[in-house]
Write an enzyme that holds these catalytic residues in place. Sequence first.
Site: not given
Ligand code: GRF
Length: 193
Positions: A22, A95, A114, A150
């Site tokens: 992301n 996280m 999310h 969330d």
């Molecule tokens: C994604 O699915 C996001 O929605 C969740 O953790 C994942 C992170 O993926 N919170 P990345 O590190 O962006 O590849």
Amino acid sequence: MVLSTGSKKIKTAVFISGTGSNLKSLLKFSKLKKSPISIEMIVSNNPKSKGLNFGKIYKIRKKIFNFKKQASAEKEILLKLEKNKINLICLAGFMKILSKNFILNFKGQILNIHPSLLPKYKGLNTHEKAIRNKDEYSGCTVHFVNSKVDSGKIIIQKKVKIKKDDTPKSLAKKILYQEHKLYPKAILKISSL
Ligand code: GRF
């Protein structure tokens, strides 16, 4: 919201803990003319986050904080954010749960993505839960962050169909693909309000 863009781009920090796909899509988006954000900082609680490599590629400052001492880590982060005039935080696979105090310092300026159609399936293992409950759809949500996990105001969502043969892994892949498009859309949406 809420984000005043003026003529300048909104200085943004992206918080990650892992792969950073992301983050990558946000970085690409930030380089577009139509993007209201410029990414100035990448913050991670995990020195092994693969996503930190994007800091190198895009030449963006990276900061790693040890969340074993969360209060002092957050204090340091706030100072760095202030120093770099950051106005928006995008949580992208971050996280750790930020403290109420931290969130209050950035009220209305923290977004999260999310992997479920909130308010369904807050927390972890969203894909397992959707499949176990035989849901027809799952998806992803971008929302403002408030002090409950969330639970902040929803900005935008994208539905994804669950097929009979989907596994948590295949569903996660389909949803992640949509996440990469949804986060930029959410930012465009709030910056034009
Ligand atoms: C994604 O699915 C996001 O929605 C969740 O953790 C994942 C992170 O993926 N919170 P990345 O590190 O962006 O590849």
